[in-house]
Write a protein that holds these residues in place. Structure first.
Motif, PDB file in Angstrom:
ATOM      1  N   ILE A   1      48.949 105.148 -12.022  1.00  0.00           N
ATOM      2  CA  ILE A   1      49.960 105.751 -11.152  1.00  0.00           C
ATOM      3  C   ILE A   1      49.314 106.743 -10.198  1.00  0.00           C
ATOM      4  O   ILE A   1      49.611 106.758  -9.003  1.00  0.00           O
ATOM      5  CB  ILE A   1      51.066 106.416 -11.986  1.00  0.00           C
ATOM      6  N   ALA A   2      48.396 107.561 -10.721  1.00  0.00           N
ATOM      7  CA  ALA A   2      47.710 108.549  -9.882  1.00  0.00           C
ATOM      8  C   ALA A   2      46.916 107.868  -8.770  1.00  0.00           C
ATOM      9  O   ALA A   2      46.925 108.326  -7.624  1.00  0.00           O
ATOM     10  CB  ALA A   2      46.786 109.417 -10.734  1.00  0.00           C
ATOM     11  N   GLU A   3      46.254 106.783  -9.091  1.00  0.00           N
ATOM     12  CA  GLU A   3      45.490 106.064  -8.073  1.00  0.00           C
ATOM     13  C   GLU A   3      46.413 105.482  -7.004  1.00  0.00           C
ATOM     14  O   GLU A   3      46.159 105.594  -5.808  1.00  0.00           O
ATOM     15  CB  GLU A   3      44.646 104.956  -8.690  1.00  0.00           C
ATOM     16  N   THR A   4      47.502 104.883  -7.435  1.00  0.00           N
ATOM     17  CA  THR A   4      48.461 104.314  -6.492  1.00  0.00           C
ATOM     18  C   THR A   4      49.041 105.394  -5.587  1.00  0.00           C
ATOM     19  O   THR A   4      49.128 105.219  -4.369  1.00  0.00           O
ATOM     20  CB  THR A   4      49.589 103.588  -7.250  1.00  0.00           C
ATOM     21  N   LEU A   5      49.454 106.509  -6.187  1.00  0.00           N
ATOM     22  CA  LEU A   5      50.049 107.593  -5.396  1.00  0.00           C
ATOM     23  C   LEU A   5      49.027 108.240  -4.463  1.00  0.00           C
ATOM     24  O   LEU A   5      49.327 108.489  -3.289  1.00  0.00           O
ATOM     25  CB  LEU A   5      50.655 108.654  -6.319  1.00  0.00           C
ATOM     26  N   GLY A   6      47.834 108.513  -4.966  1.00  0.00           N
ATOM     27  CA  GLY A   6      46.821 109.191  -4.158  1.00  0.00           C
ATOM     28  C   GLY A   6      46.345 108.356  -2.980  1.00  0.00           C
ATOM     29  O   GLY A   6      46.344 108.822  -1.832  1.00  0.00           O
ATOM     30  N   VAL A   7      45.967 107.129  -3.241  1.00  0.00           N
ATOM     31  CA  VAL A   7      45.494 106.250  -2.167  1.00  0.00           C
ATOM     32  C   VAL A   7      46.643 105.938  -1.203  1.00  0.00           C
ATOM     33  O   VAL A   7      46.473 105.967   0.022  1.00  0.00           O
ATOM     34  CB  VAL A   7      44.876 104.949  -2.744  1.00  0.00           C
ATOM     35  N   GLY A   8      47.815 105.684  -1.758  1.00  0.00           N
ATOM     36  CA  GLY A   8      48.981 105.422  -0.915  1.00  0.00           C
ATOM     37  C   GLY A   8      49.302 106.589   0.002  1.00  0.00           C
ATOM     38  O   GLY A   8      49.671 106.403   1.167  1.00  0.00           O
ATOM     39  N   ALA A   9      49.159 107.804  -0.507  1.00  0.00           N
ATOM     40  CA  ALA A   9      49.448 108.997   0.296  1.00  0.00           C
ATOM     41  C   ALA A   9      48.532 109.076   1.509  1.00  0.00           C
ATOM     42  O   ALA A   9      48.978 109.373   2.623  1.00  0.00           O
ATOM     43  CB  ALA A   9      49.308 110.254  -0.559  1.00  0.00           C
ATOM     44  N   VAL A  10      47.259 108.813   1.307  1.00  0.00           N
ATOM     45  CA  VAL A  10      46.305 108.878   2.420  1.00  0.00           C
ATOM     46  C   VAL A  10      46.587 107.773   3.437  1.00  0.00           C
ATOM     47  O   VAL A  10      46.631 108.026   4.648  1.00  0.00           O
ATOM     48  CB  VAL A  10      44.850 108.785   1.901  1.00  0.00           C
ATOM     49  N   ILE A  11      46.790 106.568   2.959  1.00  0.00           N
ATOM     50  CA  ILE A  11      47.038 105.442   3.865  1.00  0.00           C
ATOM     51  C   ILE A  11      48.324 105.664   4.653  1.00  0.00           C
ATOM     52  O   ILE A  11      48.360 105.508   5.873  1.00  0.00           O
ATOM     53  CB  ILE A  11      47.083 104.110   3.089  1.00  0.00           C
ATOM     54  N   TYR A  12      49.393 106.050   3.963  1.00  0.00           N
ATOM     55  CA  TYR A  12      50.669 106.224   4.645  1.00  0.00           C
ATOM     56  C   TYR A  12      50.606 107.384   5.638  1.00  0.00           C
ATOM     57  O   TYR A  12      51.151 107.283   6.746  1.00  0.00           O
ATOM     58  CB  TYR A  12      51.805 106.439   3.640  1.00  0.00           C
ATOM     59  N   ALA A  13      49.945 108.461   5.255  1.00  0.00           N
ATOM     60  CA  ALA A  13      49.826 109.606   6.173  1.00  0.00           C
ATOM     61  C   ALA A  13      49.130 109.195   7.462  1.00  0.00           C
ATOM     62  O   ALA A  13      49.446 109.707   8.541  1.00  0.00           O
ATOM     63  CB  ALA A  13      49.079 110.748   5.503  1.00  0.00           C
ATOM     64  N   ASP A  14      48.211 108.263   7.361  1.00  0.00           N
ATOM     65  CA  ASP A  14      47.530 107.769   8.550  1.00  0.00           C
ATOM     66  C   ASP A  14      48.426 106.799   9.334  1.00  0.00           C
ATOM     67  O   ASP A  14      48.527 106.888  10.553  1.00  0.00           O
ATOM     68  CB  ASP A  14      46.226 107.077   8.155  1.00  0.00           C
ATOM     69  N   LEU A  15      49.098 105.900   8.634  1.00  0.00           N
ATOM     70  CA  LEU A  15      49.899 104.870   9.300  1.00  0.00           C
ATOM     71  C   LEU A  15      51.122 105.413  10.023  1.00  0.00           C
ATOM     72  O   LEU A  15      51.510 104.887  11.056  1.00  0.00           O
ATOM     73  CB  LEU A  15      50.349 103.812   8.299  1.00  0.00           C
ATOM     74  N   TYR A  16      51.757 106.434   9.469  1.00  0.00           N
ATOM     75  CA  TYR A  16      52.989 106.890  10.111  1.00  0.00           C
ATOM     76  C   TYR A  16      52.730 107.801  11.303  1.00  0.00           C
ATOM     77  O   TYR A  16      53.660 108.165  12.014  1.00  0.00           O
ATOM     78  CB  TYR A  16      53.961 107.516   9.098  1.00  0.00           C
ATOM     79  N   GLN A  17      51.486 108.103  11.565  1.00  0.00           N
ATOM     80  CA  GLN A  17      51.155 108.935  12.723  1.00  0.00           C
ATOM     81  C   GLN A  17      51.184 108.090  13.991  1.00  0.00           C
ATOM     82  O   GLN A  17      50.404 107.175  14.145  1.00  0.00           O
ATOM     83  CB  GLN A  17      49.747 109.538  12.582  1.00  0.00           C
ATOM     84  N   GLY A  18      52.101 108.392  14.851  1.00  0.00           N
ATOM     85  CA  GLY A  18      52.138 107.743  16.151  1.00  0.00           C
ATOM     86  C   GLY A  18      51.326 108.566  17.140  1.00  0.00           C
ATOM     87  O   GLY A  18      50.912 109.693  16.847  1.00  0.00           O
ATOM     88  N   PRO A  19      51.077 108.029  18.311  1.00  0.00           N
ATOM     89  CA  PRO A  19      50.257 108.748  19.288  1.00  0.00           C
ATOM     90  C   PRO A  19      50.907 110.037  19.791  1.00  0.00           C
ATOM     91  O   PRO A  19      50.218 110.920  20.292  1.00  0.00           O
ATOM     92  CB  PRO A  19      50.090 107.736  20.426  1.00  0.00           C
ATOM     93  N   GLU A  20      52.212 110.166  19.627  1.00  0.00           N
ATOM     94  CA  GLU A  20      52.901 111.372  20.105  1.00  0.00           C
ATOM     95  C   GLU A  20      52.864 112.512  19.077  1.00  0.00           C
ATOM     96  O   GLU A  20      53.268 113.623  19.380  1.00  0.00           O
ATOM     97  CB  GLU A  20      54.359 111.048  20.455  1.00  0.00           C
ATOM     98  N   ARG A  21      52.394 112.246  17.867  1.00  0.00           N
ATOM     99  CA  ARG A  21      52.404 113.260  16.804  1.00  0.00           C
ATOM    100  C   ARG A  21      51.094 114.043  16.772  1.00  0.00           C
ATOM    101  O   ARG A  21      50.023 113.489  16.948  1.00  0.00           O
ATOM    102  CB  ARG A  21      52.621 112.616  15.448  1.00  0.00           C
ATOM    103  N   GLN A  22      51.225 115.313  16.481  1.00  0.00           N
ATOM    104  CA  GLN A  22      50.069 116.169  16.229  1.00  0.00           C
ATOM    105  C   GLN A  22      49.656 115.933  14.775  1.00  0.00           C
ATOM    106  O   GLN A  22      50.446 116.167  13.867  1.00  0.00           O
ATOM    107  CB  GLN A  22      50.454 117.640  16.451  1.00  0.00           C
TER     108      GLN A  22
END
Length: 151
Positions: free
Chosen positions: A38-59
């Motif tokens: 669970i920790a691996e899924t949550l940790g890796v998922g957090a990094v990937i999602y934090a990168d993916l949801y960033q659009g070019p207009e976001r700081q």
């Protein structure tokens, strides 16, 4: 220089701490031997999602607490919603029969159906604009609609 392997390892370590704390407090009802997966899924998922949801207009701001938060536009929130759905299906047992969408008249039910219907558009737009944040936003909105329905 910060290497991705180090970031992912740190994310899993931080997620592991959260998972253990949630198990100890009774908030997570999982066997301790499942904690690492669970920790691996949550940790890796957090990094990937934090990168993916960033659009070019976001700081872009790198914030561990925000990335691993249980609420808001985070992988943890979406993953929790997914786990909740899986639990419902598991408790239903076996095959779920096809239903008539016309019977779903509550606004919360309709909101989930409407969001599901928007998926092809979100995927198409993400591909046309080279913007994975479109699919991430759609996923978050689906999780929110489902949570309102579930509540």
């Amino acid at each position: 220089v910060v290497f991705l392997d180090d970031v992912l390892e740190e994310a899993v370590d931080r997620a592991r701490e959260k998972v253990r704390a949630n198990i100890a407090s009774g908030r997570y009802d999982v066997a301790p031997e499942e904690a690492e997966a669970i920790a691996e899924t949550l940790g890796v998922g957090a990094v990937i999602y934090a990168d993916l949801y960033q659009g070019p207009e976001r700081q872009i701001t790198f914030d561990w607490d925000r990335m691993l938060a249980d609420d808001g536009n985070t992988a943890t929130y979406i993953q929790y919603t997914h786990a909740r759905c899986r639990s419902i299906l598991r408790k239903a047992g076996g095959d779920t029969p096809a239903g008539d969408p016309a019977l779903l008249t509550d606004p919360e039910e309709q909101a989930v159906l409407k969001q599901l219907a928007r998926m092809p558009h979100a995927v198409r737009e993400a591909g046309e604009k080279y913007l994975p944040a479109t699919v991430a936003a759609w996923t978050y909105e689906l999780a929110r609609a489902f949570s309102r329905f579930y509540d």
